[in-house]
Design an enzyme around this catalytic site. Structure first.
Site, mmCIF file in Angstrom:
data_model
loop_
_atom_site.group_PDB
_atom_site.id
_atom_site.type_symbol
_atom_site.label_atom_id
_atom_site.label_comp_id
_atom_site.label_asym_id
_atom_site.label_seq_id
_atom_site.Cartn_x
_atom_site.Cartn_y
_atom_site.Cartn_z
ATOM 1 N N HIS A 181 11.623 -21.285 -6.930
ATOM 2 C CA HIS A 181 10.650 -20.423 -7.612
ATOM 3 C C HIS A 181 11.258 -19.746 -8.835
ATOM 4 O O HIS A 181 12.462 -19.474 -8.861
ATOM 5 C CB HIS A 181 10.034 -19.392 -6.666
ATOM 6 C CG HIS A 181 10.975 -18.332 -6.148
ATOM 7 N ND1 HIS A 181 11.138 -17.117 -6.784
ATOM 8 C CD2 HIS A 181 11.776 -18.288 -5.061
ATOM 9 C CE1 HIS A 181 11.997 -16.378 -6.092
ATOM 10 N NE2 HIS A 181 12.414 -17.059 -5.048
ATOM 11 N N ASP A 218 9.478 -16.976 -10.339
ATOM 12 C CA ASP A 218 9.083 -15.562 -10.432
ATOM 13 C C ASP A 218 10.234 -14.724 -9.880
ATOM 14 O O ASP A 218 11.063 -15.225 -9.105
ATOM 15 C CB ASP A 218 7.797 -15.287 -9.629
ATOM 16 C CG ASP A 218 7.917 -15.654 -8.157
ATOM 17 O OD1 ASP A 218 8.323 -16.793 -7.859
ATOM 18 O OD2 ASP A 218 7.623 -14.799 -7.290
ATOM 19 N N ASP A 265 18.236 -15.431 -7.311
ATOM 20 C CA ASP A 265 16.948 -15.511 -6.601
ATOM 21 C C ASP A 265 15.823 -15.615 -7.610
ATOM 22 O O ASP A 265 15.297 -14.616 -8.037
ATOM 23 C CB ASP A 265 16.776 -14.277 -5.714
ATOM 24 C CG ASP A 265 15.470 -14.297 -4.927
ATOM 25 O OD1 ASP A 265 14.821 -15.354 -4.867
ATOM 26 O OD2 ASP A 265 15.100 -13.241 -4.401
ATOM 27 N N GLU A 316 6.508 -16.586 -5.251
ATOM 28 C CA GLU A 316 7.238 -16.527 -3.981
ATOM 29 C C GLU A 316 7.448 -15.093 -3.540
ATOM 30 O O GLU A 316 7.383 -14.764 -2.367
ATOM 31 C CB GLU A 316 8.587 -17.240 -4.110
ATOM 32 C CG GLU A 316 9.248 -17.569 -2.775
ATOM 33 C CD GLU A 316 10.011 -16.421 -2.135
ATOM 34 O OE1 GLU A 316 10.242 -16.453 -0.923
ATOM 35 O OE2 GLU A 316 10.380 -15.465 -2.851
ATOM 36 N N GLU A 317 7.704 -14.207 -4.513
ATOM 37 C CA GLU A 317 8.077 -12.836 -4.173
ATOM 38 C C GLU A 317 6.901 -11.993 -3.685
ATOM 39 O O GLU A 317 7.108 -10.888 -3.194
ATOM 40 C CB GLU A 317 8.743 -12.153 -5.375
ATOM 41 C CG GLU A 317 10.029 -12.829 -5.841
ATOM 42 C CD GLU A 317 11.174 -12.727 -4.828
ATOM 43 O OE1 GLU A 317 10.958 -12.166 -3.740
ATOM 44 O OE2 GLU A 317 12.265 -13.222 -5.131
ATOM 45 N N ASP A 356 16.829 -21.338 -1.575
ATOM 46 C CA ASP A 356 16.461 -19.933 -1.826
ATOM 47 C C ASP A 356 16.963 -19.023 -0.711
ATOM 48 O O ASP A 356 16.312 -18.048 -0.371
ATOM 49 C CB ASP A 356 14.930 -19.835 -1.949
ATOM 50 C CG ASP A 356 14.470 -18.485 -2.479
ATOM 51 O OD1 ASP A 356 15.277 -17.783 -3.110
ATOM 52 O OD2 ASP A 356 13.298 -18.135 -2.242
ATOM 53 N N HIS A 410 17.423 -9.110 -5.292
ATOM 54 C CA HIS A 410 16.514 -7.949 -5.323
ATOM 55 C C HIS A 410 17.241 -6.651 -5.697
ATOM 56 O O HIS A 410 16.651 -5.578 -5.604
ATOM 57 C CB HIS A 410 15.790 -7.745 -3.973
ATOM 58 C CG HIS A 410 14.894 -8.889 -3.604
ATOM 59 N ND1 HIS A 410 13.843 -8.753 -2.745
ATOM 60 C CD2 HIS A 410 14.889 -10.183 -3.987
ATOM 61 C CE1 HIS A 410 13.244 -9.927 -2.597
ATOM 62 N NE2 HIS A 410 13.871 -10.801 -3.348
HETATM 63 ZN ZN ZN Z 1 13.401 -12.841 -3.451
HETATM 64 ZN ZN ZN Z 2 13.621 -16.245 -3.532
#
Ligand code: ZN
Ligand code: ZN
Length: 468
Positions: free
Chosen positions: A87, A89, A118, A152-153, A176, A441
């Site tokens: 992903h 995003d 990520d 995805e997030e 991921d 994150h």
């Molecule tokens: Zn994430």
């Molecule tokens: Zn991720």
């Protein structure tokens, strides 16, 4: 024929870095305020997707943009399809960065940028793996699609839509998460206990507030109580209570009202045993007093069924599976206001196979049946996901990991959710190594250049073994 995957990756190191920097420079946080029919989760994620597909076109792959919310880069042909789910995003930036999160910087062997680990870095690594297989002209018997998501997030709208309109791959992995592999993910369901705001006892619960998200252990809790008796005695008893429990706190008295604060320890909701739930200690203290009616229900449900129990034993939902481990319960959000009728306790469960969300709902409903609490199951729960270590997919991925790193490969089950669960034969595979620093994150997110290169080597070897 033996292929020196490392040599092939090294030969493309500069190009890989350049393409990754390009993608990392696009601020691709979902932004619903700017969403349109043409950019379903906002312009940032869409731009990152389009740029990624352009890279695929440039390199001579067949690409497909699926309504600006997902897309794929395809190679090879055959009866079966391997899906590689990444992903582009990213989660919001947050404060405290040393550099601009969307101006990637290489420093001390690390690439700093939001999305570096990520999941733009790992997705690019998987793409380069496929690019190497293509450029070497290796014969393949299956089709491969690197499938790129843009949501995805948040809600996985990208893959919901993609799998609705595109063919579902037969097997696959998502770069991921972690090596060696994630072949099991617990089920996830959230239950709300709702009570009306009503008091009938000697003490009056004015308000009770704690926690921000279902998937976090609340670090602090606050309650306002109106004490009709000796408020100073109440104050003293709270201070005494604090000496016997692993939380800190404070109490302020104003007239007959006492405001109590309790401080525990935050933790991820998938590992609630690592935290100290401030709210349940506060409710436990209050449960020794004469509340009545729904306010009493609110306090005693927490004290009797939730306090010091992250395994759901008191609710009768505790369950352990030999391979997937135990059920965990996190009580993440508490809100009570005597003037409202929608007061809630939010419970998030991560559960192994052998149990369903209906079982959890039924047992809790039974336990609280004598109270004013209404049990509500949130929509969107996910069942447990598990791919056997005997599956050739898991075996191949672990073999490649062992051969390329010299470390031992073993199965892993987590409480969280990755795109691996999209396929019956789907797992997560890298790109973090056991000794990588996890900055996903967080501020100053990075991926080390070594990890990026090593992951690309592993992905190339693995994809080729899966499709040759
Ligand atoms: Zn994430
Ligand atoms: Zn991720």
């Amino acid at each position: 024929m033996t292929i020196d995957w490392r040599k092939e990756v090294e030969a493309r190191r500069e190009d890989l870095m350049k393409d990754l920097f390009d993608i990392l420079s696009i601020p691709s946080v979902r932004d619903d305020s700017l969403a349109t029919e043409d950019a379903p989760v906002g312009p940032g994620p869409k731009d990152a997707l389009l740029r990624f597909l352009e890279i695929g076109d440039r390199d001579g792959f067949t690409t497909k943009n699926v309504d600006n919310i997902a897309g794929h880069i395809e190679f090879g042909s055959g009866d079966e399809t391997l899906g590689v789910f990444g992903h582009v995003d990213v989660v919001p930036v947050g404060p405290g960065w040393d550099t601009d999160p969307f101006t990637p910087v290489e420093k001390d062997g690390r690439i700093y940028a939001r999305g570096a680990s990520d999941d733009k870095g790992p997705t690019m690594a998987a793409y380069y793996a496929l690019k190497i297989i293509k450029e070497l002209g290796l014969p393949v018997s299956k089709r491969t699609r690197v499938i790129i998501g843009t949501d995805e997030e948040s809600e996985w709208k990208c893959m919901d839509h993609y799998l609705e309109v595109e063919e579902t791959p037969d097997f696959g992995f998502s770069p991921d998460a972690n090596f060696p592999i994630i072949n099991g993910e617990k089920g996830n369901t959230t239950i709300l206990l709702e009570v009306p705001g009503k008091n009938e006892g000697t003490l009056c619960l004015v308000s009770f507030k704690s926690g921000m998200r279902a998937n976090m252990v609340p670090e602090s809790a606050e309650a306002v109580v109106e004490v009709s008796g000796d408020v100073n005695e109440f104050e003293k008893e709270f201070e005494e209570y604090l000496t016997s429990v692993p939380v800190t706190g404070s109490i302020e008295v104003e007239g007959s009202n006492a405001t109590i604060h309790v401080y525990g320890k935050a933790a991820h909701g998938a590992m609630p045993e690592k935290g100290i739930n401030a709210a349940t200690y506060l409710a436990n203290f209050l449960s020794f007093y004469d509340f009545s009616g729904p306010a009493k229900d609110f306090v005693t449900i927490v004290a009797d069924f939730i306090h010091e129990d992250t395994l759901g034993e008191k609710f009768g939902v505790a369950h352990t599976d030999e391979t997937m481990g135990e059920l965990t319960m996190n009580a993440g959000v508490f809100s009570y206001d005597m003037n409202r009728d929608d007061n809630t306790i939010t419970l998030n469960f991560r559960y192994p196979k052998g149990l369903t969300e209906e079982d959890i709902y039924a047992r809790i409903t039974e336990k609280v049946s004598g109270t004013s609490a209404k049990v509500i199951q949130e929509a969107g729960g996910k069942g447990p996901h598990y791919v056997s270590p005997e599956d050739p997919l898991v075996k191949t991925l672990l073999d490649v990991y062992e051969e390329q790193t010299g470390f031992e490969g073993h199965e892993q089950v987590i409480g969280g959710g990755t795109f691996g669960r999209l396929l019956e034969r789907g797992v997560a595979y890298g790109a973090m190594f056991p000794d990588s620093i996890d900055t996903m994150h967080q501020k100053n997110e990075f991926i080390s250049v070594d990890d990026l290169i090593n992951a690309t080597v592993i992905y190339a070897d693995a994809i080729y073994r899966l499709i040759k």
